[in-house]
Scaffold this motif. Sequence first.
Motif, PDB file in Angstrom:
ATOM      1  N   GLY A  63       0.760  -1.237   0.000  1.00  0.00           N
ATOM      2  CA  GLY A  63       0.000   0.000   0.000  1.00  0.00           C
ATOM      3  C   GLY A  63       0.794   1.292   0.000  1.00  0.00           C
ATOM      4  N   TRP A  64       2.116   1.241  -0.095  1.00  0.00           N
ATOM      5  CA  TRP A  64       2.911   2.452  -0.150  1.00  0.00           C
ATOM      6  C   TRP A  64       2.800   3.044  -1.550  1.00  0.00           C
ATOM      7  CZ3 TRP A  64       7.991   2.946   2.911  1.00  0.00           C
ATOM      8  CH2 TRP A  64       7.892   2.324   4.150  1.00  0.00           C
ATOM      9  N   SER A  65       2.695   4.360  -1.631  1.00  0.00           N
ATOM     10  CA  SER A  65       2.703   5.028  -2.935  1.00  0.00           C
ATOM     11  C   SER A  65       4.150   5.165  -3.408  1.00  0.00           C
ATOM     12  CB  SER A  65       2.059   6.409  -2.824  1.00  0.00           C
ATOM     13  OG  SER A  65       2.911   7.283  -2.104  1.00  0.00           O
ATOM     14  N   ALA A  66       4.304   5.465  -4.694  1.00  0.00           N
ATOM     15  CA  ALA A  66       5.648   5.680  -5.240  1.00  0.00           C
ATOM     16  C   ALA A  66       6.336   6.843  -4.524  1.00  0.00           C
ATOM     17  CB  ALA A  66       5.572   5.930  -6.740  1.00  0.00           C
ATOM     18  N   GLY A  67       5.584   7.893  -4.231  1.00  0.00           N
ATOM     19  CA  GLY A  67       6.142   9.035  -3.516  1.00  0.00           C
ATOM     20  C   GLY A  67       6.626   8.665  -2.119  1.00  0.00           C
ATOM     21  N   GLN A  68       5.843   7.871  -1.421  1.00  0.00           N
ATOM     22  CA  GLN A  68       6.244   7.430  -0.083  1.00  0.00           C
ATOM     23  C   GLN A  68       7.500   6.571  -0.142  1.00  0.00           C
ATOM     24  OE1 GLN A  68       2.491   5.634   0.909  1.00  0.00           O
ATOM     25  NE2 GLN A  68       1.977   7.290   2.322  1.00  0.00           N
ATOM     26  N   LEU A  69       7.559   5.690  -1.125  1.00  0.00           N
ATOM     27  CA  LEU A  69       8.744   4.843  -1.267  1.00  0.00           C
ATOM     28  C   LEU A  69       9.986   5.686  -1.562  1.00  0.00           C
ATOM     29  CD1 LEU A  69       7.143   1.946  -3.296  1.00  0.00           C
ATOM     30  CD2 LEU A  69       8.224   1.714  -1.045  1.00  0.00           C
ATOM     31  N   LYS A  70       9.855   6.636  -2.477  1.00  0.00           N
ATOM     32  CA  LYS A  70      11.009   7.443  -2.868  1.00  0.00           C
ATOM     33  C   LYS A  70      11.492   8.343  -1.747  1.00  0.00           C
ATOM     34  CE  LYS A  70      14.174   9.113  -5.460  1.00  0.00           C
ATOM     35  NZ  LYS A  70      15.381   8.319  -5.609  1.00  0.00           N
ATOM     36  N   ILE A  71      10.593   9.013  -1.061  1.00  0.00           N
ATOM     37  CA  ILE A  71      11.026   9.934  -0.014  1.00  0.00           C
ATOM     38  C   ILE A  71      11.588   9.162   1.182  1.00  0.00           C
ATOM     39  CG2 ILE A  71       8.905  10.280   1.320  1.00  0.00           C
ATOM     40  CD1 ILE A  71      11.203  13.072   0.070  1.00  0.00           C
ATOM     41  N   THR A  72      11.062   7.967   1.443  1.00  0.00           N
ATOM     42  CA  THR A  72      11.620   7.119   2.498  1.00  0.00           C
ATOM     43  C   THR A  72      13.036   6.683   2.111  1.00  0.00           C
ATOM     44  OG1 THR A  72       9.428   6.359   3.147  1.00  0.00           O
ATOM     45  CG2 THR A  72      11.298   4.985   3.809  1.00  0.00           C
ATOM     46  N   GLN A  73      13.204   6.311   0.846  1.00  0.00           N
ATOM     47  CA  GLN A  73      14.532   5.921   0.358  1.00  0.00           C
ATOM     48  C   GLN A  73      15.517   7.073   0.515  1.00  0.00           C
ATOM     49  OE1 GLN A  73      16.065   7.110  -2.810  1.00  0.00           O
ATOM     50  NE2 GLN A  73      17.874   6.014  -2.162  1.00  0.00           N
ATOM     51  N   GLU A  74      15.092   8.291   0.234  1.00  0.00           N
ATOM     52  CA  GLU A  74      15.973   9.453   0.362  1.00  0.00           C
ATOM     53  C   GLU A  74      16.369   9.698   1.812  1.00  0.00           C
ATOM     54  OE1 GLU A  74      17.496  10.985  -1.981  1.00  0.00           O
ATOM     55  OE2 GLU A  74      16.392  10.139  -3.657  1.00  0.00           O
ATOM     56  N   ALA A  75      15.420   9.542   2.726  1.00  0.00           N
ATOM     57  CA  ALA A  75      15.730   9.711   4.146  1.00  0.00           C
ATOM     58  C   ALA A  75      16.739   8.662   4.601  1.00  0.00           C
ATOM     59  CB  ALA A  75      14.453   9.625   4.979  1.00  0.00           C
ATOM     60  N   ILE A  76      16.526   7.425   4.182  1.00  0.00           N
ATOM     61  CA  ILE A  76      17.454   6.348   4.530  1.00  0.00           C
ATOM     62  C   ILE A  76      18.826   6.620   3.913  1.00  0.00           C
ATOM     63  CG2 ILE A  76      17.960   3.889   4.163  1.00  0.00           C
ATOM     64  CD1 ILE A  76      14.877   3.444   4.440  1.00  0.00           C
ATOM     65  N   ALA A  77      18.835   7.106   2.671  1.00  0.00           N
ATOM     66  CA  ALA A  77      20.102   7.407   1.996  1.00  0.00           C
ATOM     67  C   ALA A  77      20.910   8.438   2.782  1.00  0.00           C
ATOM     68  CB  ALA A  77      19.842   7.904   0.575  1.00  0.00           C
TER      69      ALA A  77
END
Length: 115
Positions: A63-77
């Motif tokens: 249920g994660w949106s593409a935006g949620q996945l990308k911004i989470t990835q950026e925070a982790i990065a």
Amino acid sequence: MTTIVLLVLSNLFMTIAWYWHIQGGPAAVAQRPILLVIIISWAIALLEYCLAVPANRIGALNGWSAGQLKITQEAIALIVFGVFMVVFLKEPLHWRHVAAFACIMAAVAFLFTGK
């Protein structure tokens, strides 16, 4: 939770792929042949893709949106890179790094608000 773990691992590999070769300063960098650096970095990045693709797929299926996945990835990065920068590249952590991270975390909060 699986998505987060896979994203952390994928970011670890990608940070290594992008920055391992600059360890040791300009003199060390100049001694490393660029073609060899590219080949090694691509081999490391392959591992990153083997983790990032399933992370995004699992997240989307949950249920994660593409935006949620990308911004989470950026925070982790940013977290992974911050640790790598201080521990392996021996660069100091500055208040600007913390401020940038706070902005990204605010973006994560905005995307997950109301979900």
